[in-house]
Design an enzyme around this catalytic site. Structure first.
Site, PDB file in Angstrom:
ATOM      1  N   LYS A  83       0.789  -1.193   0.079  1.00 52.91           N
ATOM      2  CA  LYS A  83       0.084  -0.158  -0.049  1.00 52.91           C
ATOM      3  C   LYS A  83       0.863   1.279   0.198  1.00 52.91           C
ATOM      4  O   LYS A  83       2.000   1.119   0.618  1.00 52.91           O
ATOM      5  CB  LYS A  83      -1.076  -0.016   1.021  1.00 52.91           C
ATOM      6  CG  LYS A  83      -2.130  -0.875   1.305  1.00 52.91           C
ATOM      7  CD  LYS A  83      -2.686  -0.829   2.608  1.00 52.91           C
ATOM      8  CE  LYS A  83      -3.856  -1.971   2.544  1.00 52.91           C
ATOM      9  NZ  LYS A  83      -4.946  -1.636   1.540  1.00 52.91           N
ATOM     10  N   ASP A  93      -7.535  -3.361  10.654  1.00 58.51           N
ATOM     11  CA  ASP A  93      -8.155  -4.107   9.453  1.00 58.51           C
ATOM     12  C   ASP A  93      -8.705  -5.485  10.343  1.00 58.51           C
ATOM     13  O   ASP A  93      -9.054  -6.544   9.798  1.00 58.51           O
ATOM     14  CB  ASP A  93      -7.008  -4.736   8.639  1.00 58.51           C
ATOM     15  CG  ASP A  93      -7.562  -4.848   7.329  1.00 58.51           C
ATOM     16  OD1 ASP A  93      -8.875  -4.552   7.029  1.00 58.51           O
ATOM     17  OD2 ASP A  93      -6.729  -5.485   6.542  1.00 58.51           O
ATOM     18  N   GLU A 133      -6.322  -9.479   0.566  1.00 63.17           N
ATOM     19  CA  GLU A 133      -5.923 -10.718   1.565  1.00 63.17           C
ATOM     20  C   GLU A 133      -7.019 -11.045   2.329  1.00 63.17           C
ATOM     21  O   GLU A 133      -7.311 -12.234   2.812  1.00 63.17           O
ATOM     22  CB  GLU A 133      -4.795 -10.307   2.363  1.00 63.17           C
ATOM     23  CG  GLU A 133      -5.105  -9.335   3.742  1.00 63.17           C
ATOM     24  CD  GLU A 133      -5.649  -8.080   3.349  1.00 63.17           C
ATOM     25  OE1 GLU A 133      -5.519  -7.735   2.396  1.00 63.17           O
ATOM     26  OE2 GLU A 133      -6.381  -7.501   4.467  1.00 63.17           O
ATOM     27  N   ARG A 166     -10.167 -11.692   1.842  1.00 63.26           N
ATOM     28  CA  ARG A 166     -11.050 -12.668   1.453  1.00 63.26           C
ATOM     29  C   ARG A 166     -10.444 -13.867   1.394  1.00 63.26           C
ATOM     30  O   ARG A 166     -11.114 -15.252   1.347  1.00 63.26           O
ATOM     31  CB  ARG A 166     -11.665 -12.229  -0.162  1.00 63.26           C
ATOM     32  CG  ARG A 166     -10.372 -11.940  -0.967  1.00 63.26           C
ATOM     33  CD  ARG A 166     -10.886 -11.421  -2.439  1.00 63.26           C
ATOM     34  NE  ARG A 166     -10.892  -9.850  -2.143  1.00 63.26           N
ATOM     35  CZ  ARG A 166     -11.222  -9.011  -3.141  1.00 63.26           C
ATOM     36  NH1 ARG A 166     -11.605  -9.314  -4.277  1.00 63.26           N
ATOM     37  NH2 ARG A 166     -11.390  -7.783  -2.674  1.00 63.26           N
TER      38      ARG A 166
HETATM   39  N1  BES Z   1      -8.204  -3.759   4.332  1.00 59.22           N
HETATM   40  C1  BES Z   1      -8.387  -3.367   3.062  1.00 59.22           C
HETATM   41  C2  BES Z   1      -9.554  -2.746   2.640  1.00 59.22           C
HETATM   42  C3  BES Z   1      -9.442  -0.985   3.171  1.00 59.22           C
HETATM   43  C4  BES Z   1      -8.926  -0.324   2.515  1.00 59.22           C
HETATM   44  C5  BES Z   1     -10.361  -0.723   4.198  1.00 59.22           C
HETATM   45  C6  BES Z   1      -8.910   1.104   3.185  1.00 59.22           C
HETATM   46  C7  BES Z   1     -10.371   0.587   4.769  1.00 59.22           C
HETATM   47  C8  BES Z   1      -9.645   1.701   4.184  1.00 59.22           C
HETATM   48  C9  BES Z   1      -8.665  -4.474   1.977  1.00 59.22           C
HETATM   49  O1  BES Z   1      -7.709  -5.844   2.373  1.00 59.22           O
HETATM   50  C10 BES Z   1      -7.951  -4.312   0.555  1.00 59.22           C
HETATM   51  O2  BES Z   1      -6.656  -3.764   0.836  1.00 59.22           O
HETATM   52  N2  BES Z   1      -8.383  -4.090  -0.377  1.00 59.22           N
HETATM   53  C11 BES Z   1      -8.132  -3.876  -1.621  1.00 59.22           C
HETATM   54  C12 BES Z   1      -8.852  -4.636  -2.681  1.00 59.22           C
HETATM   55  C13 BES Z   1      -8.393  -4.474  -3.796  1.00 59.22           C
HETATM   56  C14 BES Z   1      -6.618  -4.921  -3.940  1.00 59.22           C
HETATM   57  C15 BES Z   1      -9.030  -5.378  -4.952  1.00 59.22           C
HETATM   58  C16 BES Z   1      -8.826  -2.312  -1.782  1.00 59.22           C
HETATM   59  O3  BES Z   1     -10.001  -2.011  -1.024  1.00 59.22           O
HETATM   60  O4  BES Z   1      -8.099  -1.503  -2.278  1.00 59.22           O
HETATM   61 ZN    ZN Z   2      -7.321  -5.695   4.355  1.00 62.87          ZN
HETATM   62 MN    MN Z   3      -5.687  -5.257   1.627  1.00 62.42          MN
END
Ligand code: BES
Ligand code: ZN
Ligand code: MN
Length: 499
Positions: free
Chosen positions: A280, A291, A352, A354
């Site tokens: 990220k 998370d 991750e 899912r």
């Molecule tokens: N934990 C994150 C989702 C998230 C991001 C929650 C920001 C709250 C704030 C999750 O694991 C994630 O990184 N999801 C990705 C999925 C994508 C790679 C398909 C996302 O939402 O960018």
């Molecule tokens: Zn996550």
């Molecule tokens: Mn993630």
């Protein structure tokens, strides 16, 4: 903090502070009018002079009000009576607490619980008052070297109900409100803890401690060896990049007969999500300690259900892991075999959640649940779609979805349904495995749920995406304790219908 429920006239209360409402423009609530009458128009005099307009959240603290038994009277502005809804009620209670906290009064009696909130009854008002008050009083300062607590904090709050016949319902509502509030506090504490303290094994310890405290709770914990044996290739693939071992935590609450099918609550417990190799950006990455808020709400809910000794079986599951980059971490393109036997191409290691959930969903089949609900901070896309007010809700059973929507409305912890149509499934196609773990930019919340749906074919299942609701950013950064109120309400409703 101690909460009591009582009924009686405000002018007769021998209390450090009596709290009453004033509606806009300058309209005394019933309790305020009673004080006014007893004090020979003292309150209406002030209001007429312009000291209290009644604007939402306004306050006026009075001492030496003539001919009443209390030491202080706190007037709180409630806004327009016609517009007095859940949100206004909560704001009014927050205003009350913040004023009481530096008033010097260590106990108080509030008549705000007698105000008419649109579409809500006495029990709701008592329950929600306790949750709001506990929310306003919440601080997470155990990791500061000095705690700055108020000089004379409020210790006892009495909630007034209109009549003696409301006492029974009011007291039960106070018990439920107290249990929900403690569940939310527990969830917030876990959520707010930093990832160097709150690791997967820390969460497992919390489960063991909880079971030590609550006789009706039995705990089962799986580590990497057991996961390996079972074939949980997806969950394990997320943990590969971390020095912290993953845990699958299973808490069995037995409140009903052994044959009653349990409700399973499954929480995403990523104690830190760096994104893994699909790292990220640095901006606000600290917030990825949150998370595991899905997991935290499982802890909070199962504690509340057990404290209330509800006659129902509930299994709280937590899929806990870190998601970090490392020489041993999963790489984009890696293919893993899930517990279900289906294979997954990991196109993005940041999807991750899912991956840990899918193996836990398959594992839960062995409990033959009545229904399974998962809670997960799953997608940033959910924040884009719904912002920070509603949880995203998807699932494979319309009755279950409707039960959850109703529970959210009832508890004032609302969810909103998104479509889980077959058309979206196509976005998960992979050239090399049964499916990919991402579905592209469009409809990210839905394709994430589509992924989970492939592991829930044998169960009634719903998924709450709490990415936008589980914590707040900015100045008020911190976990919210949601969706504990929705989940406890959901279980309460099931008991009422089937018990
Ligand atoms: N934990 C994150 C989702 C998230 C991001 C929650 C920001 C709250 C704030 C999750 O694991 C994630 O990184 N999801 C990705 C999925 C994508 C790679 C398909 C996302 O939402 O960018
Ligand atoms: Zn996550
Ligand atoms: Mn993630």
């Amino acid at each position: 903090m101690e909460y009591l429920v009582k009924s009686g006239s405000p002018e007769k209360q021998r209390s450090a502070c009596v709290v009453v409402g004033v509606f806009e423009p300058r309209r005394l609530s019933q309790a305020a009018a009673q004080l006014d009458k007893a004090s020979n128009n003292f309150l209406s005099g002030l209001v007429r002079r312009g000291d209290m307009e009644g604007r939402l959240g306004q306050n006026l603290l009075l001492t030496n009000v003539p001919d009443v038994l209390c030491e202080r009277v706190l007037m709180i502005g409630c806004g327009r009576e016609r517009e007095f809804n859940d949100g206004a009620y909560r704001q009014v209670l927050a205003a009350m607490i913040s004023r009481l906290q530096d008033s010097g009064a260590v106990e108080a009696i509030t008549y705000l619980t007698e105000l008419n909130v649109k579409g809500r009854d006495v029990a709701w008002r008592v329950r929600d008052a306790i949750i709001s008050v506990a929310g306003s009083l919440y601080r997470f300062d155990s990791l500061k070297s000095k705690q700055d607590s108020p000089r004379r904090p409020l210790r006892k709050l009495t909630l007034s109900v209109p009549g003696r016949r409301d006492l029974g319902a009011g007291e039960r509502a106070a018990e439920i409100g107290g249990a929900i509030a403690r569940g939310m506090t527990f969830a917030k504490d876990l959520g707010n803890l930093p990832a160097n303290i709150c690791t997967p094994s820390y969460l497992a310890q919390q489960a063991q401690q909880l079971a030590g405290r609550l006789q009706t709770l039995q705990v089962e914990i799986l580590g990497p060896k057991e996961m390996e044996k079972l074939g949980m290739g997806a969950l394990l693939s997320v943990a590969r990049g971390s020095r912290q071992e993953p845990r699958l935590i299973i808490m069995h609450y037995q409140g009903a007969g052994a044959k009653a099918r349990p409700y399973v609550l499954l929480g995403k417990g990523i104690t830190f999500d760096s994104g893994g190799i699909s790292l990220k950006p640095g901006q606000a990455m600290d917030e990825m300690k949150f998370d595991m808020c899905g997991a935290a709400s499982v802890f909070g809910t199962i504690q509340a259900v057990a404290e209330l000794a509800l006659p129902v079986n509930v299994i709280g599951m937590v899929a806990a892991s870190e998601n970090l980059p490392d020489g041993n971490a999963s790489k984009p393109g890696d293919i893993v075999t899930t517990l279900s036997g289906q294979t997954v191409e990991i196109l993005n290691t940041d999807a991750e959640g899912r991956l840990v959930l899918c193996d836990a969903l398959t594992y839960s089949e062995r409990f033959e649940p009545e229904a399974i609900v998962d809670l997960a901070t799953l997608t940033g896309a959910c924040i884009v779609a719904l912002g920070h007010h509603a949880h995203g809700l998807l699932g494979n059973s319309t009755p279950l979805i409707n039960e959850l929507l109703a529970a959210g409305n009832g508890a004032g912890d609302r969810a909103w349904e998104l479509p889980l149509w077959d058309e979206y499934q196509e976005q998960l196609k992979s050239n090399f495995a049964d499916m990919a773990n991402i579905g592209g930019r469009d409809a990210g919340t839905i394709t994430a749920a589509c992924f989970l749906s492939r592991f829930t074919k044998k169960q009634r299942w719903a998924h709450l995406d709490i990415a936008g609701t589980a914590w707040k950013s900015g100045e008020q950064k911190g976990a919210t304790g949601r969706p504990v109120p929705l989940l406890v309400q959901f279980i309460l409703d099931r008991v009422r219908e089937h018990g």
